[in-house]
Each structure stands twice: as structure tokens, then as C-alpha cells.
Design a protein around this motif. Structure first.
Motif, PDB file in Angstrom:
ATOM      1  N   ILE A 184       0.844  -1.202   0.000  1.00  0.00           N
ATOM      2  CA  ILE A 184       0.000   0.000   0.000  1.00  0.00           C
ATOM      3  C   ILE A 184       0.878   1.251   0.000  1.00  0.00           C
ATOM      4  O   ILE A 184       0.680   2.178  -0.786  1.00  0.00           O
TER       5      ILE A 184
ATOM      6  N   TYR B  87       1.006   4.207  -2.627  1.00  0.00           N
ATOM      7  CA  TYR B  87       0.483   5.487  -2.151  1.00  0.00           C
ATOM      8  C   TYR B  87       1.561   6.561  -2.121  1.00  0.00           C
ATOM      9  O   TYR B  87       1.321   7.696  -2.527  1.00  0.00           O
TER      10      TYR B  87
ATOM     11  N   VAL C  44      -5.524   7.282  -3.370  1.00  0.00           N
ATOM     12  CA  VAL C  44      -6.146   6.050  -2.880  1.00  0.00           C
ATOM     13  C   VAL C  44      -6.663   5.229  -4.058  1.00  0.00           C
ATOM     14  O   VAL C  44      -6.612   4.002  -4.046  1.00  0.00           O
TER      15      VAL C  44
ATOM     16  N   VAL D  85      -4.217   2.817  -5.250  1.00  0.00           N
ATOM     17  CA  VAL D  85      -4.083   1.651  -4.371  1.00  0.00           C
ATOM     18  C   VAL D  85      -5.233   0.676  -4.626  1.00  0.00           C
ATOM     19  O   VAL D  85      -5.038  -0.536  -4.656  1.00  0.00           O
ATOM     20  N   LEU D  86      -6.440   1.238  -4.845  1.00  0.00           N
ATOM     21  CA  LEU D  86      -7.587   0.365  -5.126  1.00  0.00           C
ATOM     22  C   LEU D  86      -7.384  -0.375  -6.451  1.00  0.00           C
ATOM     23  O   LEU D  86      -7.701  -1.561  -6.561  1.00  0.00           O
TER      24      LEU D  86
ATOM     25  N   PHE E 168      -5.220  -3.294  -5.832  1.00  0.00           N
ATOM     26  CA  PHE E 168      -5.928  -4.439  -5.264  1.00  0.00           C
ATOM     27  C   PHE E 168      -6.729  -5.180  -6.334  1.00  0.00           C
ATOM     28  O   PHE E 168      -6.771  -6.406  -6.351  1.00  0.00           O
TER      29      PHE E 168
END
Lengths: 152, 500
Positions: B401, B405, B411, B414-415, B418
Motif C-alpha cells: 500500500i 500510495y 487512494v 491503491v484500489l 488491489f
């Protein structure tokens, strides 16, 4: 034929169909890319459309010969994966508002718990890691991490 | 050409003050490199103002920055090998064989091999630079869009090695990697492709987001599955170093990778990630007779390591001789030179022998320092794996993360990471390899942009792709890499086989 190889072929076929659908959607969007001018004969649509065609052909090949695949996890495995991903997404969505340390402490604690720590160890470990990473990437390396509720 | 600059350079680099500065640079660089996303650029950008205000002479500043740069190349593979989290773009291929070695309990050996092959790549490339810097600079000018395109064709030809027993999956992976490169602003026409009006997608998917997602998030998901099945055991870490036989085993792969890496590094626009990817696939194509690449083969670890260090050195050649930086980091170092009013160019070797010589000599010294410093340190680093999983795996997630980041401060990125991680997990379960996806992604954009630029230059005539001698040489090399292994196998076969 064993159940395992039948399952593997089934999941391979489903994946192949998903890839085929993806190639179709990608190709349709690719063919409709808007542009004012192109200085080259291929243009911005050429590569995407060609790639979509190639992927569609490869997906058909994959559909015909699905090959090997691993067993999927059972209900418990799915639950754990969803717990990991759900907590991650939830913590990231509040990341900018709640701040780095609180949201990471929660996430770290949940992951520690999933990997076998007891509740108390998990919570203490989560808080400890969040503080450690904040210290390293914030004050020490001069990174810009969200401050949030705690004000640091 | 005389080598006065080199002797003068050793005089400068071996001054106690500069040795100390080099040592500090190497150490800081290793630490910075070991953390994902914080790469040599951040380290150099951080140190440059400090060095300038401290009043260091230009050669000392360059030695410090080169130390950081090199140190980061050594340090970047630590998290790749131990945790499957690539520390920087050049360290992705390192994970393919390094991580399986660590899982087998050979973390110390893998880290040491990475240090040794980095040293081979680094030192041979500096030798190459000492003798070939000025003559090689013409290569960087001769490379037009057509030549870059053919170079990418060559790189894809090495992909033949990746085609295992399930060729459809390999090729699908490669196409998926290529598709990811089409996201974002199209530089040639200014069209937005597949951005769906999301500002975060305008620049496309960043490499580091892709690799951290594909490698580390999917790895955490796989480990979670093993944890529930009770098959996730704590790792053993043997303290054994590689033997002389091991070093002989990786010698030729490292040397070949150095040549590939150095040449690719000299070319502006292709960096350590292309160099390590191409050298890995070349080695696999030439040597993977037992199918051990990807399962912890030392040669698969040594080749990309040697190549990316050689590329890091090669990137200095166009920077010093032409003033054209070959990588992001050398661009920052070019800025450092300009801060001291030094204009790079072919005359630099004659006009500033102390500076150029000092820099080159410090590369010899720096590589040696790094090897000596790294070998004992690997014992310490390998111990990271002895931590219990409930500490280690939250740590891997946090690093993933933070890696994304701190690089993009968003953010959303980062999403996306994922999301890519989940896709990577599904593909791995279905028996897909990650390497073709990475290769397609690394090569795709360079390939498309240069093909289209070449055709724009020629007014649509594909003849431009075969117009220069350099392009023809590259076509021949591409043909050779496809045919050679097949031909060698045929020759190796006993002649008793009937010709039916």
C-alpha cells in the motif's frame, strides 16, 4: 476421469468465455475511440482492435484445450479472502479522512488475525505496525501520509 | 583515445574523503532501494540539495549520487527475493526465480547470488563504459523509431522461451499485458483510450501498480488459502552461501546478460525493466532444457540481476557523452551536473577529466564496496523471513500500500492495485504465468509508439522498417533467437534418428 481434472477443465472453460467476452467489450470500445486527427496511418484504434482480435482467437483456443488449473478454495477460504479484501477496501476508502495510523492499524490487526494471531496480539501488533510504518515513511523519509483524526 | 582521465579519476575516487562519501552513498542507496516505490530518484532528489549546500565539489557530489544509484540497484531486489514485492521496476524479473529460492529456504544464497551477479554486471559494464563510451554514443543517435520497433520485435522473439506446455495461456498473458499499455493518453494522436473519463487513468496504469498488485497482493491471497488449509509452514532459512561451483554456473548467463543489459541501457527510452526482461527470456530460451526456470533456477536469478545493473551503468553513456539521459535517475543526475555549470557532451572527457574519470573510477570502487558490504548483510536481511506470518504478512500488505500510495498519493491507485491483485490471483490459480504479462506490458508501449512514429515518418511505407543496416542486423538477430535453439537441439540429437 477424476473430479479434480473435470473441475479444472470447467474453470478453464469459464475463464476462456470470460476472456472472450472481455475481448469483445475491449474491441468494441477500442473501435469507437474518438480522436481529432492522426499523424500516422494506423491511428489510436489500430492496436486495440488488433489485440482484441488476437485475444478472441486465443480465448477460443483456450476454450478448446483448457489444460490444468488448481482447486478453488472452499467456503471458508472464500470468506477469509473476502474478509481480507473487504477490510482493505473499507480501510482505503476512509484512508484520507481517518488518517494513516487508525486505518492501517485496523487493517494490520485484521490481517494478523486471519493469519493466526489471537485477538489481543493482533490488535497490539496492528497498532504497533501502523505506528512503525508511519514513523518510517512519514517523519523519517519525508513522505506525505494523510493526517486524519489523530492529527499527525 | 588516451586514458588519462581514468588515472586522474582513480586519484580522485581513492581520496579518503571521496571513499567515505561513496560508502555513505552505497549504504543509503541499499536501504532506499530495499523499500518498494522509494527508488534511486527519491534518494538522489533528497540528497542533491544537501550535497550542494554542504559545498561538496562536483566530483564528490557525483560520487555520492552514483553510490546511491548503484546501492539502490543492489537493494531493490531484497524485497523481491524475500517477499515477492519488487522494490523497483528493474527487480520484477528477479522475483521469478529468486522468490522460489527463498521459499525453499535458500534466501541467503539467493541474496548472495543476486549481489554477485549484480557485481559482475556492474563491473563489466563499467569496463565497457571506460573503453566504449564515446564510440557507443553514436548508437544512441542512430536509433530512430524504426530501429526501436525492430528491437521490440527482437524482444518479443525471445518470448518464444516462455511458451511452455500450455502456449495458449502464455500468449493470452502477453496480450493482456499489451492491452494494459493501451490505457491512457495516446501520445501520437492525443486521444484518450479506455480512460472512461477517470483522471487517474489518463497517464495509464503505472508499472509499479501493476507489478505490486500482480505479485504481492495475489501472493497474500494465495498464502491466506494455504493458512486455512494448514499448509503454510514457517520457512527455514539456511545461512549457506553459494559455492564456487554455483558461481561458475551463473558466470556465462551473467556475462551474456551484461552485454544485453549494457546495450539496452545505452539506448534512451529503454531501461532496466526492458533489459532484465529481455535477458531473462534470452537465458531461458538458450538454457532452460529441464524447465527449471521460474522454479528457483540460479541462472534465472543471475541474468536479470546482471542485466539491470549493466543497464544502470549503460544509462550513463548517453548522459555523459550526449547530454541525453537514458533513465529517470540519470535525468536527475544531469540536473546535478547543470547545477555545477557543467555541460555534458563528447568534449566532457577531454575538458573535465577529473570529473568523468572520478565518476567512472568511483563506479569500480562502488561496485566493490557494495559486494563487500552486501555479502555479510544478506544474513541479516534473510532473517526477515523468520518472523511469524502474523507479523510478516501484514507487513507485506503495508509495504504494498505504501509503495503505491507514496508514489502516486492517490487512494484510487491503491484500489486499482488491489483489483489487479485479485485478477492476478485468479490467473495464477488457472495456471497462468505472470512473466508474459509483465513482458507484454514493458514492451507494448515502446513497440506501438515507435511503429506508428516510423510509419508517420515514411508516410505509411513499411519499407522504413528495413531501411537501415542497424534495423537489418536487428531483424537477423530476431530471426536467430527463434531459429538457433531449435537448430542446436536438432544438432544435439543423435544422428541415428531416422530421417522420416
Amino acid at each position: 476421469m477424476t473430479d479434480t481434472s473435470r473441475n479444472a477443465r470447467l474453470s478453464g472453460r469459464i475463464a476462456a468465455l470470460a476472456l472472450l467476452a472481455f475481448a469483445l467489450v475491449y474491441g468494441l470500445f477500442g473501435a469507437r475511440i474518438e480522436y481529432a486527427f492522426a499523424s500516422d496511418p494506423i491511428g489510436p484504434r489500430g492496436f486495440p482492435v488488433a489485440l482484441a482480435l488476437v485475444l478472441a482467437l486465443l480465448a477460443l483456443w483456450y476454450l478448446a484445450r483448457p489444460g490444468e488449473a488448481e482447486e478453488w478454495p472452499g467456503r471458508a477460504g472464500l470468506g477469509a479472502a473476502l474478509a481480507f479484501l473487504g477490510t482493505s477496501v473499507a480501510c482505503l476508502l476512509v484512508f484520507d479522512h481517518a488518517g494513516f495510523v487508525p486505518s492501517m492499524a485496523v487493517l494490520m490487526a485484521v490481517i494478523a488475525r486471519l493469519f493466526g494471531a489471537g485477538w489481543i496480539t493482533a490488535i497490539l501488533g496492528g497498532i504497533g505496525q501502523a505506528l512503525l510504518w508511519w514513523l518510517l515513511f512519514g517523519p523519517l523519509l519525508g513522505g506525505n501520509l494523510p493526517k486524519g483524526l489523530l492529527g499527525f | 583515445m588516451s586514458f588519462d582521465f581514468l588515472w586522474q579519476g582513480f586519484g580522485v575516487a581513492l581520496l579518503p574523503q571521496n571513499l567515505l562519501i561513496g560508502l555513505i552513498g552505497c549504504f543509503l542507496g541499499t536501504m532506499i532501494g530495499a523499500l518498494p516505490a522509494i527508488g534511486p530518484i527519491n534518494g538522489i532528489a533528497l540528497l542533491l540539495p544537501i550535497a550542494y549546500t554542504a559545498g561538496l565539489p562536483p566530483e564528490s557530489t557525483l560520487i555520492l549520487l552514483a553510490g546511491v544509484y548503484y546501492g539502490a540497484e543492489y537493494g531493490g531486489r531484497i524485497s523481491s527475493i524475500l517477499l515477492n514485492v519488487p522494490g523497483d521496476a528493474g527487480a520484477v524479473m528477479t522475483a521469478l526465480d529468486g522468490y522460489p529460492m527463498a521459499r525453499r529456504g535458500e534466501a541467503t544464497k539467493a541474496l548472495a547470488i543476486s549481489g554477485i551477479s549484480s557485481f559482475i554486471g556492474g563491473i563489466l559494464a563499467v569496463v565497457g563504459m571506460t573503453f566504449l563510451a564515446v564510440p557507443l554514443s553514436w548508437l544512441a543517435i542512430k536509433f530512430g523509431p524504426a530501429e526501436y520497433f525492430v528491437l521490440m520485435v527482437f524482444a518479443f522473439a525471445t518470448l518464444g522461451s516462455m511458451v511452455g506446455h500450455e502456449p495458449a495461456k502464455t500468449l493470452i498473458g502477453c496480450v493482456l499485458g499489451l492491452m494494459l499499455t493501451t490505457i491512457g493518453l495516446d501520445a501520437t494522436s492525443g486521444a484518450y483510450r479506455f480512460t472512461f473519463e477517470q483522471a487517474e487513468l489518463h497517464d495509464g496504469i503505472e508499472f509499479i501498480i501493476l507489478v505490486i498488485g500482480l505479485f504481492s497482493i495475489s501472493e497474500v491471497l494465495l498464502m491466506l488459502e494455504h493458512q486455512l488449509k494448514g499448509t503454510l509452514r514457517p520457512l527455514a532459512v539456511s545461512g549457506a552461501y553459494p559455492s564456487w561451483a554455483d558461481i561458475r554456473f551463473i558466470w556465462w548467463p551473467s556475462v551474456r546478460a551484461t552485454v544485453i543489459g549494457f546495450v539496452i541501457g545505452v539506448l534512451p527510452g529503454t531501461g532496466a525493466s526492458v533489459a532484465s526482461a529481455v535477458s531473462y527470456t534470452t537465458e531461458k530460451r538458450l538454457n532452460d532444457k529441464e524447465g527449471t526456470f521460474g522454479t528457483g533456477d540460479m541462472r534465472g536469478l543471475a541474468a536479470p540481476e546482471a542485466a539491470n545493473n549493466a543497464a544502470a551503468t549503460g544509462a550513463f553513456v548517453p548522459m555523459l557523452t550526449l547530454g541525453v539521459p537514458g533513465s529517470g535517475t540519470t535525468a536527475v543526475m544531469l540536473g546535478a551536473l547543470m547545477l555545477y555549470n557543467i555541460q555534458p557532451g563528447p568534449q566532457l572527457f577531454v575538458e573535465q577529466p577529473k570529473l568523468v574519470g572520478g565518476l567512472i573510477a568511483s563506479m569500480y570502487v562502488g561496485n566493490l564496496l557494495l559486494l563487500v558490504m552486501n555479502l555479510p548483510l544478506v544474513q541479516l536481511f534473510a532473517r526477515v523471513l523468520l518472523m511469524p506470518n502474523w507479523i510478516l504478512i501484514p507487513g507485506i500488505t503495508a509495504l504494498s500500500i505504501l509503495g503505491v500510495y507514496s508514489a502516486y498519493a492517490s487512494v484510487m491507485s491503491v484500489l486499482i492495485m488491489f483489483g489487479i491483485g485479485v485478477a492476478g490471483y485468479l490467473l495464477r490459480k488457472l495456471g497462468f504465468d505472470m512473466a508474459p504479462i509483465i513482458l507484454g506490458f514493458v514492451l507494448g508501449r515502446v513497440m506501438e509508439v515507435n511503429l506508428r512514429n516510423a510509419l508517420a515518418l515514411s508516410g505509411g511505407d513499411p519499407g522504413i522498417l528495413f531501411a537501415s543496416p542497424l534495423a537489418i542486423i536487428l531483424w537477423i538477430m530476431a530471426g536467430a533467437i527463434v531459429i538457433l535453439p531449435w537448430w542446436l537441439r536438432r544438432r544435439a540429437r543423435p544422428t541415428a534418428v531416422p530421417a522420416a
